[in-house]
Write a protein that holds these residues in place. Structure first.
Motif, PDB file in Angstrom:
ATOM      1  N   GLY A  16      43.995  47.664  40.655  1.00 20.46           N
ATOM      2  CA  GLY A  16      45.016  48.225  41.535  1.00 20.46           C
ATOM      3  C   GLY A  16      46.077  48.990  40.781  1.00 20.46           C
ATOM      4  O   GLY A  16      46.483  50.084  41.178  1.00 20.46           O
ATOM      5  N   LEU A  17      46.543  48.426  39.671  1.00 25.33           N
ATOM      6  CA  LEU A  17      47.573  49.101  38.890  1.00 25.33           C
ATOM      7  C   LEU A  17      47.013  50.348  38.211  1.00 25.33           C
ATOM      8  O   LEU A  17      47.686  51.376  38.126  1.00 25.33           O
ATOM      9  CB  LEU A  17      48.179  48.146  37.875  1.00 25.33           C
ATOM     10  N   GLU A  51      34.154  37.021  39.530  1.00 24.88           N
ATOM     11  CA  GLU A  51      35.579  36.674  39.521  1.00 24.88           C
ATOM     12  C   GLU A  51      36.312  37.172  38.268  1.00 24.88           C
ATOM     13  O   GLU A  51      37.533  37.150  38.217  1.00 24.88           O
ATOM     14  CB  GLU A  51      35.777  35.157  39.695  1.00 24.88           C
ATOM     15  N   ARG A  52      35.593  37.666  37.282  1.00 24.38           N
ATOM     16  CA  ARG A  52      36.212  38.179  36.048  1.00 24.38           C
ATOM     17  C   ARG A  52      36.140  39.705  35.954  1.00 24.38           C
ATOM     18  O   ARG A  52      36.568  40.284  34.961  1.00 24.38           O
ATOM     19  CB  ARG A  52      35.530  37.579  34.819  1.00 24.38           C
ATOM     20  N   ARG A  53      35.595  40.363  36.950  1.00 27.97           N
ATOM     21  CA  ARG A  53      35.375  41.813  36.859  1.00 27.97           C
ATOM     22  C   ARG A  53      36.634  42.637  37.066  1.00 27.97           C
ATOM     23  O   ARG A  53      36.604  43.850  36.897  1.00 27.97           O
ATOM     24  CB  ARG A  53      34.261  42.232  37.818  1.00 27.97           C
ATOM     25  N   ASN A  54      37.729  41.998  37.416  1.00 25.47           N
ATOM     26  CA  ASN A  54      39.009  42.713  37.485  1.00 25.47           C
ATOM     27  C   ASN A  54      39.950  42.190  36.402  1.00 25.47           C
ATOM     28  O   ASN A  54      41.156  42.162  36.574  1.00 25.47           O
ATOM     29  CB  ASN A  54      39.639  42.588  38.879  1.00 25.47           C
ATOM     30  N   ASP A  55      39.409  41.797  35.273  1.00 22.67           N
ATOM     31  CA  ASP A  55      40.245  41.326  34.170  1.00 22.67           C
ATOM     32  C   ASP A  55      40.864  42.480  33.384  1.00 22.67           C
ATOM     33  O   ASP A  55      41.844  42.288  32.670  1.00 22.67           O
ATOM     34  CB  ASP A  55      39.432  40.457  33.197  1.00 22.67           C
ATOM     35  N   ALA A  56      40.283  43.671  33.486  1.00 21.16           N
ATOM     36  CA  ALA A  56      40.800  44.814  32.739  1.00 21.16           C
ATOM     37  C   ALA A  56      40.372  46.115  33.418  1.00 21.16           C
ATOM     38  O   ALA A  56      39.358  46.159  34.117  1.00 21.16           O
ATOM     39  CB  ALA A  56      40.284  44.800  31.306  1.00 21.16           C
ATOM     40  N   SER A  57      41.168  47.141  33.199  1.00 17.13           N
ATOM     41  CA  SER A  57      40.851  48.489  33.671  1.00 17.13           C
ATOM     42  C   SER A  57      41.620  49.463  32.786  1.00 17.13           C
ATOM     43  O   SER A  57      42.532  49.058  32.059  1.00 17.13           O
ATOM     44  CB  SER A  57      41.257  48.666  35.139  1.00 17.13           C
ATOM     45  N   ALA A  58      41.251  50.723  32.840  1.00 12.50           N
ATOM     46  CA  ALA A  58      41.953  51.723  32.034  1.00 12.50           C
ATOM     47  C   ALA A  58      41.938  53.065  32.742  1.00 12.50           C
ATOM     48  O   ALA A  58      41.042  53.345  33.546  1.00 12.50           O
ATOM     49  CB  ALA A  58      41.301  51.855  30.660  1.00 12.50           C
ATOM     50  N   ASP A 136      56.547  50.257  39.609  1.00 11.30           N
ATOM     51  CA  ASP A 136      55.159  50.347  40.070  1.00 11.30           C
ATOM     52  C   ASP A 136      54.862  49.156  40.996  1.00 11.30           C
ATOM     53  O   ASP A 136      55.749  48.318  41.232  1.00 11.30           O
ATOM     54  CB  ASP A 136      54.198  50.465  38.881  1.00 11.30           C
ATOM     55  N   PRO A 137      53.669  49.052  41.559  1.00  9.10           N
ATOM     56  CA  PRO A 137      53.396  47.972  42.513  1.00  9.10           C
ATOM     57  C   PRO A 137      53.573  46.553  41.974  1.00  9.10           C
ATOM     58  O   PRO A 137      53.704  45.618  42.759  1.00  9.10           O
ATOM     59  CB  PRO A 137      51.932  48.224  42.911  1.00  9.10           C
ATOM     60  N   GLU A 138      53.607  46.360  40.662  1.00 10.73           N
ATOM     61  CA  GLU A 138      53.824  45.033  40.095  1.00 10.73           C
ATOM     62  C   GLU A 138      55.223  44.879  39.511  1.00 10.73           C
ATOM     63  O   GLU A 138      55.519  43.902  38.822  1.00 10.73           O
ATOM     64  CB  GLU A 138      52.756  44.711  39.059  1.00 10.73           C
TER      65      GLU A 138
END
Length: 145
Positions: A16-17, A51-58, A136-138
């Motif tokens: 999301g971020l 359940e771990r697939r949103n642990d990181a993004s770039a 930002d949203p967080e």
């Protein structure tokens, strides 16, 4: 010696971020590895449980010139004001009322994507051109400059 820089955000929702900052900066979410149509497909092939697939993004600059922004999930929430923040150059070369109108328009656009407006600093010549402080949203603070 020059070094590449990556900016890392601790957060609760990396995907999301990442989507918010991609929209804010005109960047794109980093593509999955070659041979995969999506990150979900790639992570499944790597054995990462759902359940771990949103642990990181770039997100990356499509022109390749800006730094990579990396988002990693952490268990704790934001505790205090950021000591380092991003200045989003939303009105380069503009001054006075024209500058503030451009910053206001960008603030309104980002609010529709989940940002929060925190404070407006009006121009105070000769050193202060004016800016808008956002979150930002967080809740991570950044400036529209």
């Amino acid at each position: 010696m020059s070094r590449d820089v990556q900016i890392t955000f601790d957060c609760a929702d990396p995907a999301g971020l990442a989507a918010f900052w991609a929209e804010t900066l005109g960047h794109q979410v980093q593509a999955p590895p070659p041979g995969f149509a999506s990150w979900d497909e790639a992570l499944a092939a790597m054995g990462v449980p759902p359940e771990r697939r949103n642990d990181a993004s770039a997100v990356v600059d499509p022109a390749g010139s800006g730094p990579r922004l990396f988002f990693q999930r952490v268990p704790e929430g934001k505790q205090a004001k950021n000591r380092v923040h991003l200045d989003v150059r939303a009105a380069p070369g503009l001054q006075g009322d024209e500058r503030m109108a451009a910053l206001e328009a960008e603030a309104e656009r980002l609010i529709t994507h989940g940002a929060t407006r925190l404070h407006r600093a009006d121009p105070a010549p000769p050193l202060q051109a004016g800016h808008i402080i956002m979150a930002d949203p967080e809740g991570n603070e950044f400036c529209l400059d």
